[in-house]
Design a protein around this motif. Sequence first.
Motif, short mmCIF file in Angstrom:
data_model
loop_
_atom_site.label_atom_id
_atom_site.label_comp_id
_atom_site.label_asym_id
_atom_site.label_seq_id
_atom_site.Cartn_x
_atom_site.Cartn_y
_atom_site.Cartn_z
N VAL A 124 52.91 30.16 40.87
CA VAL A 124 52.20 31.44 40.87
C VAL A 124 50.71 31.14 40.97
CG1 VAL A 124 52.12 31.58 38.33
CG2 VAL A 124 51.94 33.67 39.71
N ILE A 125 50.01 31.87 41.81
CA ILE A 125 48.59 31.66 42.09
C ILE A 125 47.79 32.81 41.52
CG2 ILE A 125 46.89 31.31 43.92
CD1 ILE A 125 49.22 30.47 45.75
N PRO A 126 47.04 32.61 40.43
CA PRO A 126 46.30 33.74 39.84
C PRO A 126 45.41 34.48 40.83
CG PRO A 126 46.34 31.90 38.31
CD PRO A 126 46.95 31.39 39.59
N TYR A 127 44.68 33.75 41.68
CA TYR A 127 43.84 34.43 42.66
C TYR A 127 44.64 34.91 43.88
CZ TYR A 127 39.05 34.11 40.85
OH TYR A 127 37.89 34.29 40.14
N GLY A 128 45.93 34.56 43.93
CA GLY A 128 46.81 35.17 44.91
C GLY A 128 47.20 36.57 44.50
N VAL A 129 47.08 36.85 43.22
CA VAL A 129 47.28 38.19 42.67
C VAL A 129 45.96 38.96 42.67
CG1 VAL A 129 47.84 39.46 40.56
CG2 VAL A 129 49.28 37.55 41.29
N GLY A 130 44.89 38.27 42.31
CA GLY A 130 43.58 38.89 42.30
C GLY A 130 43.03 39.07 40.90
N VAL A 131 41.76 39.43 40.84
CA VAL A 131 41.09 39.63 39.55
C VAL A 131 41.53 40.92 38.89
CG1 VAL A 131 38.84 39.95 38.44
CG2 VAL A 131 39.10 38.24 40.24
N ASP A 132 41.69 41.98 39.68
CA ASP A 132 42.14 43.25 39.12
C ASP A 132 43.66 43.28 39.14
OD1 ASP A 132 42.22 45.75 38.05
OD2 ASP A 132 41.41 46.79 39.79
N ILE A 133 44.26 42.56 38.19
CA ILE A 133 45.72 42.46 38.13
C ILE A 133 46.33 43.86 38.01
CG2 ILE A 133 47.69 41.53 36.87
CD1 ILE A 133 45.83 39.35 35.79
N HIS B 29 43.31 55.71 41.87
CA HIS B 29 43.32 54.28 42.19
C HIS B 29 42.62 53.57 41.05
CE1 HIS B 29 41.67 50.82 44.91
NE2 HIS B 29 42.79 50.46 44.32
N SER B 30 43.35 52.75 40.31
CA SER B 30 42.77 52.08 39.16
C SER B 30 43.57 50.82 38.87
CB SER B 30 42.77 53.01 37.94
OG SER B 30 42.01 52.45 36.88
N GLY B 31 43.08 50.00 37.93
CA GLY B 31 43.74 48.74 37.64
C GLY B 31 43.78 48.43 36.16
N SER B 32 43.68 47.15 35.83
CA SER B 32 43.89 46.70 34.45
C SER B 32 42.58 46.46 33.70
CB SER B 32 44.76 45.43 34.42
OG SER B 32 44.22 44.44 35.29
N ARG B 33 41.47 46.92 34.31
CA ARG B 33 40.17 46.92 33.62
C ARG B 33 39.74 45.51 33.20
NH1 ARG B 33 37.02 49.31 33.75
NH2 ARG B 33 36.47 50.82 32.16
N GLY B 34 38.91 45.41 32.16
CA GLY B 34 38.38 44.12 31.74
C GLY B 34 39.46 43.18 31.24
N PHE B 35 40.52 43.73 30.67
CA PHE B 35 41.65 42.91 30.20
C PHE B 35 42.22 42.08 31.34
CE2 PHE B 35 46.45 43.60 29.98
CZ PHE B 35 46.71 42.33 29.51
N GLY B 36 42.56 42.72 32.46
CA GLY B 36 43.14 42.00 33.58
C GLY B 36 42.19 40.98 34.19
N ALA B 37 40.91 41.33 34.26
CA ALA B 37 39.93 40.42 34.85
C ALA B 37 39.81 39.14 34.02
CB ALA B 37 38.58 41.11 34.95
N GLN B 38 39.82 39.26 32.70
CA GLN B 38 39.70 38.07 31.87
C GLN B 38 40.96 37.21 31.92
OE1 GLN B 38 37.02 40.19 28.45
NE2 GLN B 38 37.55 38.06 28.09
N VAL B 39 42.11 37.84 32.04
CA VAL B 39 43.36 37.09 32.23
C VAL B 39 43.29 36.29 33.53
CG1 VAL B 39 45.82 37.32 32.78
CG2 VAL B 39 44.84 38.59 30.86
N ALA B 40 42.85 36.94 34.61
CA ALA B 40 42.77 36.28 35.91
C ALA B 40 41.85 35.07 35.86
CB ALA B 40 42.29 37.26 36.97
N ASN B 41 40.68 35.24 35.29
CA ASN B 41 39.70 34.14 35.27
C ASN B 41 40.15 33.00 34.35
OD1 ASN B 41 37.93 35.35 37.09
ND2 ASN B 41 36.96 36.56 35.49
N HIS B 42 40.77 33.34 33.23
CA HIS B 42 41.25 32.32 32.30
C HIS B 42 42.30 31.42 32.96
CE1 HIS B 42 42.69 30.53 28.51
NE2 HIS B 42 43.92 30.79 28.94
N PHE B 43 43.28 32.03 33.61
CA PHE B 43 44.37 31.24 34.18
C PHE B 43 43.98 30.59 35.50
CE2 PHE B 43 46.79 33.69 31.08
CZ PHE B 43 47.60 32.70 30.54
N THR B 44 43.02 31.16 36.22
CA THR B 44 42.51 30.48 37.41
C THR B 44 41.83 29.17 37.00
OG1 THR B 44 42.24 32.50 38.70
CG2 THR B 44 40.86 30.63 39.31
N ALA B 45 41.06 29.20 35.91
CA ALA B 45 40.41 27.98 35.42
C ALA B 45 41.45 26.93 35.06
CB ALA B 45 39.51 28.31 34.23
N LEU B 46 42.55 27.34 34.42
CA LEU B 46 43.60 26.38 34.07
C LEU B 46 44.26 25.80 35.32
CD1 LEU B 46 45.40 28.15 31.07
CD2 LEU B 46 43.72 26.31 30.99
#
Length: 466
Positions: A136-145, A250-267
């Motif tokens: 699974v590729i975190p940035y393949g999903v995107g920042v706004d999960i 049209h909306s997404g997962s807000r700051g929660f999703g963005a921090q998840v994306a960045n955390h797991f992309t770094a890993l």
Amino acid sequence: MNGKHITKLGFERAAIGLALAAATERERAGVDRGDILTELRAVQADPAAYTAGVYAPLAAELLARAAERDSKAGVALRDRPLPYPVWGEDLIEPGARAQMDVAMRLPVSRAGALMPDAHVGYGLPIGGVLATENAVIPYGVGVDIGCSMMLSVLPAAPGGLATDEARALLLKHTRFGAGVGFEKRDREDHAVLHEAAWDDQPLLRHLHDKAVAQVGTSGSGNHFVEFGTLTVDTPDLGLDAGEYLAVLSHSGSRGFGAQVANHFTALAQKRHPGLNPAAKNLAWLPLDSEDGQAYWQAMTLAGRYALANHDLIHARLARALGERPLAQVSNSHNLAWRQVVDGQDVIVHRKGATPAREGQLGLIPGSMADPGFVVRGRGNAGALDSASHGAGRALGRRAAANTLAKKDVQAYLAQRGVTLIGGGIDEAPQAYKRIEDVLARQNELVDVLARFTPRVVRMDTGSEDV
């Protein structure tokens, strides 16, 4: 053209001189700087395609350095991208194709497709669909999960809601922008906030308060909530043919999703330190690893949270109008799904792509002043059961802000009878491809069931309000 232009593209020191030499030769041939920079990005993305011609020395250097890095990291990209189908190729910029080519060179990639609204993103292009094996590729999903759409059809005639009343309802019952939430006394609850998953990971426990504070709200950029007219011509939605008042969001997962994306992309990037720089933002997590399982749990929770935001937005507005929706349609377009492709279990990433299994309903919006559409999937196997998620950008945000005139955008809105609250020049309709052109390129992917025409639109304020 000088070394600064080359350096900004991210070339390593040994390649800068070769890139500059090739660029200078192209300039002498009469090619303008913008086209040369596009060519250089393409060489970066797929040097194996440029082993002959003016870029050959640069390509050889890039391939040598990539091989050295792959050897150290134990991960090698394919020499050539796997083949993949493209819908609306004439609408897609070369940079998006180059990004998709890199994605199809990943050793974990198995299939892919590019939608007609595609444009450059981070890692996988917006409009890219990618199937991987056990990865699974975190940035393949995107920042706004979980970024998603929802439509509510109300039992009222479109003309029954005056513009001023619609405007007042949106101002009172919606919130937009980074870090923004409802006042504590006005905040609503949702079952997703009480799921046990929040306690399973330290990261999710840490982000729970943020999710609570922002539930039922929308982000910035192209997120919106709007009243408009839904025109129904077929019985497929369980509605009589005719026109209805409708709400589209049209909306997404807000700051929660963005921090998840960045955390797991770094890993993921830490797991693949020697990955080719062109593929850095496509670093993956093995799905059977502890980090891969943790990301999957967080991603799916963020997807449910994004849909919960829509639930609350639509419930507030319906309650304020004293109405109950006759029908609702929703879909996510930034997520990964388990799917069987050619008999193999894979993970299908849709980054800005609408799921379109046979018979599946979805939503494809246009822009703040252009129509959106309710569609039914045709289950096209080549597209991995996908379609576009919107019109797609024709101009980047900076280009739109620098080239579009406020008076022209306002005239466009006025001609279509659209009232806009917020919204910036960077989100102007002229910054997007024509939705009719995008739909025409994907007749094999979806059937159109209904048309939504926006009337009163609310967005976050942009770099310069329209």
